[in-house]
Scaffold this active site. Structure first.
Site, PDB file in Angstrom:
ATOM      1  N   ASP A   1       0.975  -1.308   0.084  1.00  0.00           N
ATOM      2  CA  ASP A   1      -0.049   0.133  -0.057  1.00  0.00           C
ATOM      3  C   ASP A   1       1.041   1.153   0.106  1.00  0.00           C
ATOM      4  O   ASP A   1       0.708   2.074  -0.795  1.00  0.00           O
ATOM      5  CB  ASP A   1      -0.728  -0.077   1.323  1.00  0.00           C
ATOM      6  CG  ASP A   1      -2.077  -0.962   1.166  1.00  0.00           C
ATOM      7  OD1 ASP A   1      -2.506  -1.197   2.198  1.00  0.00           O
ATOM      8  OD2 ASP A   1      -2.078  -1.542   0.148  1.00  0.00           O
TER       9      ASP A   1
ATOM     10  N   GLU B   1      -5.610   6.993   0.621  1.00  0.00           N
ATOM     11  CA  GLU B   1      -5.899   6.375   1.583  1.00  0.00           C
ATOM     12  C   GLU B   1      -4.862   6.173   2.894  1.00  0.00           C
ATOM     13  O   GLU B   1      -5.251   6.315   3.993  1.00  0.00           O
ATOM     14  CB  GLU B   1      -6.224   4.811   1.307  1.00  0.00           C
ATOM     15  CG  GLU B   1      -6.766   4.117   2.588  1.00  0.00           C
ATOM     16  CD  GLU B   1      -7.285   2.613   2.415  1.00  0.00           C
ATOM     17  OE1 GLU B   1      -7.188   2.048   1.246  1.00  0.00           O
ATOM     18  OE2 GLU B   1      -7.729   1.808   3.150  1.00  0.00           O
TER      19      GLU B   1
ATOM     20  N   ASP C   1      -6.916   4.783  -4.147  1.00  0.00           N
ATOM     21  CA  ASP C   1      -6.632   3.711  -3.055  1.00  0.00           C
ATOM     22  C   ASP C   1      -5.550   2.667  -3.806  1.00  0.00           C
ATOM     23  O   ASP C   1      -5.696   2.209  -4.797  1.00  0.00           O
ATOM     24  CB  ASP C   1      -8.227   2.860  -3.386  1.00  0.00           C
ATOM     25  CG  ASP C   1      -8.275   1.818  -2.147  1.00  0.00           C
ATOM     26  OD1 ASP C   1      -7.060   1.495  -1.620  1.00  0.00           O
ATOM     27  OD2 ASP C   1      -9.256   1.033  -1.695  1.00  0.00           O
TER      28      ASP C   1
ATOM     29  N   ILE D   1      -4.145   0.332  -3.050  1.00  0.00           N
ATOM     30  CA  ILE D   1      -4.555  -1.238  -2.969  1.00  0.00           C
ATOM     31  C   ILE D   1      -5.869  -1.439  -2.199  1.00  0.00           C
ATOM     32  O   ILE D   1      -6.107  -1.073  -1.253  1.00  0.00           O
ATOM     33  CB  ILE D   1      -3.712  -2.141  -2.201  1.00  0.00           C
ATOM     34  CG1 ILE D   1      -2.080  -1.988  -2.780  1.00  0.00           C
ATOM     35  CG2 ILE D   1      -3.970  -4.020  -2.475  1.00  0.00           C
ATOM     36  CD1 ILE D   1      -1.192  -2.960  -2.158  1.00  0.00           C
ATOM     37  N   ASP D   2      -6.843  -1.810  -2.956  1.00  0.00           N
ATOM     38  CA  ASP D   2      -8.218  -2.144  -2.649  1.00  0.00           C
ATOM     39  C   ASP D   2      -8.513  -3.573  -2.324  1.00  0.00           C
ATOM     40  O   ASP D   2      -8.356  -4.383  -3.294  1.00  0.00           O
ATOM     41  CB  ASP D   2      -9.242  -1.456  -3.430  1.00  0.00           C
ATOM     42  CG  ASP D   2     -10.666  -1.595  -3.012  1.00  0.00           C
ATOM     43  OD1 ASP D   2     -10.906  -1.220  -2.022  1.00  0.00           O
ATOM     44  OD2 ASP D   2     -11.594  -1.900  -3.942  1.00  0.00           O
TER      45      ASP D   2
ATOM     46  N   THR E   1      -7.153  -5.809  -0.835  1.00  0.00           N
ATOM     47  CA  THR E   1      -5.888  -6.581  -0.925  1.00  0.00           C
ATOM     48  C   THR E   1      -5.414  -6.388  -2.404  1.00  0.00           C
ATOM     49  O   THR E   1      -4.163  -6.677  -2.455  1.00  0.00           O
ATOM     50  CB  THR E   1      -5.964  -8.000  -0.449  1.00  0.00           C
ATOM     51  OG1 THR E   1      -6.502  -8.751  -1.221  1.00  0.00           O
ATOM     52  CG2 THR E   1      -6.410  -7.937   1.139  1.00  0.00           C
TER      53      THR E   1
ATOM     54  N   ASP F   1     -12.723   4.156  -2.582  1.00  0.00           N
ATOM     55  CA  ASP F   1     -13.481   3.039  -2.411  1.00  0.00           C
ATOM     56  C   ASP F   1     -14.444   2.900  -3.735  1.00  0.00           C
ATOM     57  O   ASP F   1     -14.843   1.645  -4.198  1.00  0.00           O
ATOM     58  CB  ASP F   1     -13.947   2.401  -1.389  1.00  0.00           C
ATOM     59  CG  ASP F   1     -12.931   1.831  -0.428  1.00  0.00           C
ATOM     60  OD1 ASP F   1     -11.778   1.161  -1.166  1.00  0.00           O
ATOM     61  OD2 ASP F   1     -13.130   1.874   0.718  1.00  0.00           O
TER      62      ASP F   1
HETATM   63  N1  LIG Z   1     -17.471  -2.122   7.949  1.00  0.00           N
HETATM   64  C1  LIG Z   1     -17.016  -1.856   6.505  1.00  0.00           C
HETATM   65  N2  LIG Z   1     -18.260  -1.703   5.708  1.00  0.00           N
HETATM   66  C2  LIG Z   1     -17.715  -1.415   4.301  1.00  0.00           C
HETATM   67  N3  LIG Z   1     -16.543  -1.103   4.044  1.00  0.00           N
HETATM   68  C3  LIG Z   1     -15.600  -1.344   4.554  1.00  0.00           C
HETATM   69  C4  LIG Z   1     -15.741  -1.615   6.255  1.00  0.00           C
HETATM   70  N4  LIG Z   1     -14.464  -1.779   6.732  1.00  0.00           N
HETATM   71  C5  LIG Z   1     -13.761  -1.487   5.663  1.00  0.00           C
HETATM   72  N5  LIG Z   1     -14.325  -1.157   4.419  1.00  0.00           N
HETATM   73  C6  LIG Z   1     -13.774  -0.940   3.249  1.00  0.00           C
HETATM   74  O1  LIG Z   1     -14.013  -2.120   2.349  1.00  0.00           O
HETATM   75  C7  LIG Z   1     -12.863  -1.937   1.228  1.00  0.00           C
HETATM   76  C8  LIG Z   1     -12.943  -3.531   0.511  1.00  0.00           C
HETATM   77  O2  LIG Z   1     -14.103  -3.564  -0.335  1.00  0.00           O
HETATM   78  P1  LIG Z   1     -14.392  -4.963  -0.515  1.00  0.00           P
HETATM   79  O3  LIG Z   1     -15.126  -5.751   0.525  1.00  0.00           O
HETATM   80  O4  LIG Z   1     -15.525  -4.497  -1.604  1.00  0.00           O
HETATM   81  O5  LIG Z   1     -13.505  -5.757  -0.959  1.00  0.00           O
HETATM   82  C9  LIG Z   1     -11.713  -1.717   2.210  1.00  0.00           C
HETATM   83  O6  LIG Z   1     -10.835  -1.222   1.229  1.00  0.00           O
HETATM   84  P2  LIG Z   1      -9.107  -1.328   1.508  1.00  0.00           P
HETATM   85  O7  LIG Z   1      -8.838  -2.805   1.317  1.00  0.00           O
HETATM   86  O8  LIG Z   1      -8.551  -0.450   0.530  1.00  0.00           O
HETATM   87  O9  LIG Z   1      -8.857  -0.929   2.730  1.00  0.00           O
HETATM   88  C10 LIG Z   1     -11.960  -0.711   3.160  1.00  0.00           C
HETATM   89  O10 LIG Z   1     -11.842   0.489   2.837  1.00  0.00           O
HETATM   90 MG   LIG Z   2     -10.274   0.167  -0.554  1.00  0.00          MG
HETATM   91 MG   LIG Z   3      -7.932   0.150   3.986  1.00  0.00          MG
HETATM   92 MG   LIG Z   4      -6.815   0.271   0.187  1.00  0.00          MG
END
Ligand SMILES: Nc1ncnc2c1ncn2[C@@H]1O[C@H](COP(=O)(O)O)[C@@H](OP(=O)(O)O)[C@H]1O
Ligand SMILES: [Mg+2]
Ligand SMILES: [Mg+2]
Ligand SMILES: [Mg+2]
Length: 348
Positions: free
Chosen positions: A48, A71, A136, A138-139, A141, A289
């Site tokens: 990240d 982020e 973002d 890395i989103d 992962t 996101d």
């Molecule tokens: N309680 C929550 N409800 C919804 N989204 C959340 C969450 N906690 C974290 N996230 C977000 O969900 C993203 C991943 O989305 P998905 O579930 O669609 O893969 C994460 O991005 P990061 O991995 O960049 O932190 C994070 O920002």
């Molecule tokens: Mg994300």
């Molecule tokens: Mg994150």
């Molecule tokens: Mg991220």
């Protein structure tokens, strides 16, 4: 000066994603060989930081006056010199195969300390005025997202999905989670420019591949639809999604996928609906996101709103504090999906 058709912004954003993906791939591979010290920081965290540094450096070189909402922040790295060195080693190695592309991105970052300052350039508060990039690194992962907003409107969106096949006929046959393999030959870049449609191309490591236009699939009978949702049950209520699907007459199981790959998949017609249903009352979604996915789906013929049917509002800072959840669907059926979402969430 930035061009008005956003072609330069799109080009740089695409190249910057390709360069960042070289770094993240190397992180995942070295982790698999056990060469990274997990006690110091998770490989994902290292990736990240590194990806964010590379991307911001490319944007600053090309668009020095733009603001950036990203982020991550460098605070933890400043305190941990060993991790800082690991990230710096990775950042120095991540170069495009193509020298002219590397030059367009401004080449290498000068020093480990300037890398930290570059990471912290992503601290803009966001808002409704001027040019702001949402990033973002890395989103979920393994995805990458960047979007350019101008006066609160998303104008350019790019999504990099290293685990999705370029050919969508293979997509959505399996759940794609954090541990999906990073096989060679895989990887797709989705992009859109407001008013100009959405496209995809293969994710490479040098010059950009040729793009193809993408569009959502027409849904004539909603009971035949496929829906996607988060792998993480804590990010989106899978129980509510199952109830909504049942009321819509959908019998196919959901496809669970990390990251904004869900937006890209439905935008190219591999899947139809994306449901993100709040789990915790107090969670606010982050703009990085959703900004790129929102534009890509809308430019592919879809509608994207929150669970109440309101468009996502990117003008109120780093978060989507005016919205709850996300519902993305082809335009013709979006209204029907929202009706059912309201019924199911309203009766809880
Ligand atoms: N309680 C929550 N409800 C919804 N989204 C959340 C969450 N906690 C974290 N996230 C977000 O969900 C993203 C991943 O989305 P998905 O579930 O669609 O893969 C994460 O991005 P990061 O991995 O960049 O932190 C994070 O920002
Ligand atoms: Mg994300
Ligand atoms: Mg994150
Ligand atoms: Mg991220």
């Amino acid at each position: 000066m930035a061009s008005s058709d956003y072609s330069k912004e799109l080009h740089i954003a695409l190249l910057a994603v390709q360069r960042a993906s070289i770094l993240t791939k190397s992180v995942f591979h070295s982790h698999a060989k056990g060469t990274l010290d997990k006690a110091d920081a998770s490989p994902v965290t290292i990736g990240d930081f590194g990806a964010q540094a590379l991307i911001i450096s490319a944007l600053q070189h090309n668009f020095p006056d733009d603001e950036i909402v990203a982020e991550e922040e460098a605070k933890d790295l400043r305190e941990k010199s060993k991790v800082k060195q690991t990230v710096w080693d990775l950042v120095q190695k991540a170069k495009l195969d193509d020298a002219s592309g590397e030059k367009e991105l401004g080449g290498a970052i000068e020093s480990a300390d300037s890398m930290l300052d570059i990471i912290d350039k992503g601290d803009s508060k966001g808002g409704s005025k001027g040019r702001i990039w949402a990033i973002d690194p890395i989103d979920g992962t393994k995805g990458f997202l960047r979007a350019l907003m101008v006066d609160g409107d998303v104008k350019v969106g790019v999504l990099g999905c290293p685990n999705l096949p370029v050919d969508d006929s293979e997509a959505l046959t399996e759940n794609i989670g954090a541990d999906a393999s990073d096989a060679e030959g895989k990887g797709v870049l989705f992009s859109a420019v407001l008013g100009k449609g959405a496209a995809s191309r293969s994710l490479g490591s040098g010059a950009l591949a040729k793009e193809s236009k993408i569009a959502m699939k027409a849904v004539t009978n909603i009971s035949d639809a496929t829906f996607c949702e988060s792998v993480e049950a804590g990010h989106s209520s899978q129980g509510d999604a199952a109830n909504i699907a049942k009321k819509l007459g959908i019998t196919k199981p959901s496809v669970r996928m990390d990251s904004q790959a869900k937006y890209g998949s439905i935008a190219r017609g591999a899947g139809d609906l994306y449901l993100r249903l709040p789990v915790k009352k107090d969670y606010v979604e982050k703009i990085w996101d959703h900004a790129a996915g929102d534009l890509i789906v809308r430019e592919a013929g879809g509608q994207v709103t929150d669970v109440e049917g309101k468009r996502l509002d990117f003008t109120v800072g780093r978060t989507l504090q005016n919205n709850k959840g996300v519902i993305a669907a082809p335009k013709d059926v979006h209204g029907r999906v929202i009706e059912v979402v309201r019924e199911v969430l309203g009766s809880k």
